[in-house]
Design a protein around this motif. Structure first.
Motif, PDB file in Angstrom:
ATOM      1  N   GLY A 144       0.878  -1.070   0.149  1.00 31.92           N
ATOM      2  CA  GLY A 144      -0.067  -0.058   0.122  1.00 31.92           C
ATOM      3  C   GLY A 144       0.880   1.000   0.022  1.00 31.92           C
ATOM      4  N   THR A 145      -0.151   2.518   0.117  1.00 30.53           N
ATOM      5  CA  THR A 145       0.403   3.742  -0.485  1.00 30.53           C
ATOM      6  C   THR A 145       1.687   3.770   0.719  1.00 30.53           C
ATOM      7  OG1 THR A 145      -0.906   4.364  -1.884  1.00 30.53           O
ATOM      8  CG2 THR A 145       0.536   6.187  -1.048  1.00 30.53           C
ATOM      9  N   SER A 146       1.147   3.229   2.258  1.00 27.10           N
ATOM     10  CA  SER A 146       2.103   3.770   3.221  1.00 27.10           C
ATOM     11  C   SER A 146       2.750   3.163   3.109  1.00 27.10           C
ATOM     12  CB  SER A 146       1.049   3.990   4.320  1.00 27.10           C
ATOM     13  OG  SER A 146       0.921   2.349   4.875  1.00 27.10           O
ATOM     14  N   GLY A 147       3.521   1.768   3.097  1.00 34.81           N
ATOM     15  CA  GLY A 147       3.851   1.218   3.310  1.00 34.81           C
ATOM     16  C   GLY A 147       5.478   1.348   2.666  1.00 34.81           C
ATOM     17  N   VAL A 148       4.957   2.245   1.293  1.00 35.19           N
ATOM     18  CA  VAL A 148       6.130   2.833   0.198  1.00 35.19           C
ATOM     19  C   VAL A 148       6.679   3.515   0.424  1.00 35.19           C
ATOM     20  CG1 VAL A 148       6.072   3.055  -2.286  1.00 35.19           C
ATOM     21  CG2 VAL A 148       4.882   1.143  -1.672  1.00 35.19           C
ATOM     22  N   VAL A 149       5.883   4.685   1.146  1.00 35.42           N
ATOM     23  CA  VAL A 149       5.977   6.162   1.246  1.00 35.42           C
ATOM     24  C   VAL A 149       7.152   5.856   3.062  1.00 35.42           C
ATOM     25  CG1 VAL A 149       5.862   8.398   2.685  1.00 35.42           C
ATOM     26  CG2 VAL A 149       4.350   6.862   1.452  1.00 35.42           C
ATOM     27  N   TRP A 150       6.746   4.366   4.247  1.00 35.08           N
ATOM     28  CA  TRP A 150       7.214   4.806   4.743  1.00 35.08           C
ATOM     29  C   TRP A 150       9.216   3.843   4.534  1.00 35.08           C
ATOM     30  CZ3 TRP A 150       9.408  -0.181   6.713  1.00 35.08           C
ATOM     31  CH2 TRP A 150      10.411  -0.028   7.397  1.00 35.08           C
ATOM     32  N   LEU A 151       8.769   3.145   3.730  1.00 32.85           N
ATOM     33  CA  LEU A 151       9.977   2.594   3.834  1.00 32.85           C
ATOM     34  C   LEU A 151      11.092   3.895   2.700  1.00 32.85           C
ATOM     35  CD1 LEU A 151      11.559  -0.155   2.899  1.00 32.85           C
ATOM     36  CD2 LEU A 151       9.775  -0.831   0.683  1.00 32.85           C
ATOM     37  N   VAL A 152      10.278   4.092   1.933  1.00 36.52           N
ATOM     38  CA  VAL A 152      11.192   5.354   0.924  1.00 36.52           C
ATOM     39  C   VAL A 152      12.123   5.811   1.504  1.00 36.52           C
ATOM     40  CG1 VAL A 152      11.134   7.471  -0.450  1.00 36.52           C
ATOM     41  CG2 VAL A 152       9.831   5.300  -1.102  1.00 36.52           C
ATOM     42  N   ILE A 153      11.174   6.161   3.082  1.00 40.17           N
ATOM     43  CA  ILE A 153      11.693   7.329   4.380  1.00 40.17           C
ATOM     44  C   ILE A 153      12.985   7.002   5.175  1.00 40.17           C
ATOM     45  CG2 ILE A 153      10.967   8.813   6.440  1.00 40.17           C
ATOM     46  CD1 ILE A 153       8.847   9.232   5.414  1.00 40.17           C
ATOM     47  N   LYS A 154      12.917   5.217   4.826  1.00 38.44           N
ATOM     48  CA  LYS A 154      14.174   4.686   5.686  1.00 38.44           C
ATOM     49  C   LYS A 154      14.792   4.274   5.020  1.00 38.44           C
ATOM     50  CE  LYS A 154      12.510   4.083   9.474  1.00 38.44           C
ATOM     51  NZ  LYS A 154      12.974   4.553  10.983  1.00 38.44           N
ATOM     52  N   PHE A 155      14.850   4.211   3.248  1.00 38.32           N
ATOM     53  CA  PHE A 155      16.314   3.809   3.239  1.00 38.32           C
ATOM     54  C   PHE A 155      16.859   4.810   2.781  1.00 38.32           C
ATOM     55  CE2 PHE A 155      14.800   0.477  -0.142  1.00 38.32           C
ATOM     56  CZ  PHE A 155      14.917  -0.643   1.593  1.00 38.32           C
ATOM     57  N   ASN A 156      15.704   6.356   2.707  1.00 39.52           N
ATOM     58  CA  ASN A 156      16.373   7.638   2.577  1.00 39.52           C
ATOM     59  C   ASN A 156      17.296   8.025   3.706  1.00 39.52           C
ATOM     60  OD1 ASN A 156      17.904  10.129   1.584  1.00 39.52           O
ATOM     61  ND2 ASN A 156      15.282  11.577   2.072  1.00 39.52           N
ATOM     62  N   GLU A 157      17.040   7.897   5.234  1.00 40.96           N
ATOM     63  CA  GLU A 157      17.814   7.874   6.194  1.00 40.96           C
ATOM     64  C   GLU A 157      18.814   7.032   6.562  1.00 40.96           C
ATOM     65  OE1 GLU A 157      15.284   6.499   9.718  1.00 40.96           O
ATOM     66  OE2 GLU A 157      13.363   8.375   9.757  1.00 40.96           O
ATOM     67  N   TRP A 158      18.364   5.786   6.088  1.00 42.03           N
ATOM     68  CA  TRP A 158      20.120   4.739   5.811  1.00 42.03           C
ATOM     69  C   TRP A 158      21.016   5.007   4.816  1.00 42.03           C
ATOM     70  CZ3 TRP A 158      15.635   0.377   5.657  1.00 42.03           C
ATOM     71  CH2 TRP A 158      15.334   0.405   6.820  1.00 42.03           C
ATOM     72  N   GLY A 159      20.246   6.071   3.762  1.00 47.81           N
ATOM     73  CA  GLY A 159      21.539   6.680   2.993  1.00 47.81           C
ATOM     74  C   GLY A 159      21.465   5.437   1.624  1.00 47.81           C
ATOM     75  N   LEU A 160      20.217   4.371   1.876  1.00 54.37           N
ATOM     76  CA  LEU A 160      20.286   3.992   0.734  1.00 54.37           C
ATOM     77  C   LEU A 160      19.965   4.922  -0.786  1.00 54.37           C
ATOM     78  CD1 LEU A 160      19.764   0.810   2.271  1.00 54.37           C
ATOM     79  CD2 LEU A 160      21.369   1.180   1.250  1.00 54.37           C
TER      80      LEU A 160
END
Length: 65
Positions: A48-64
């Motif tokens: 879902g949209t919220s899962g994808v948004v959360w994943l993008v935010i986390k990947f950005n925080e981790w520098g991926l």
């Protein structure tokens, strides 16, 4: 942290596989319907949209990203 994400992905994969198996091969119609409902719930939660948004935010925080 990576082992946690891997464990979560494995857990979700096992749940998806089992719900697909039950919804396709169980002789009881009520149980098939319940398994399909679980499959839809997990699938929309993961993709879902919220899962994808959360994943993008986390990947950005981790520098991926």
């Amino acid at each position: 942290m990576l082992w946690f994400l891997g464990g979560y992905a494995l857990f979700i994969g096992v749940l998806l596989a089992y719900s697909v198996h039950v919804s396709l091969s169980c002789p009881d119609a009520e149980r098939r319907k319940d398994a399909y409902r679980v499959l839809r719930l997990i699938w929309t939660g993961v993709t879902g949209t919220s899962g994808v948004v959360w994943l993008v935010i986390k990947f950005n925080e981790w520098g991926l990203l």
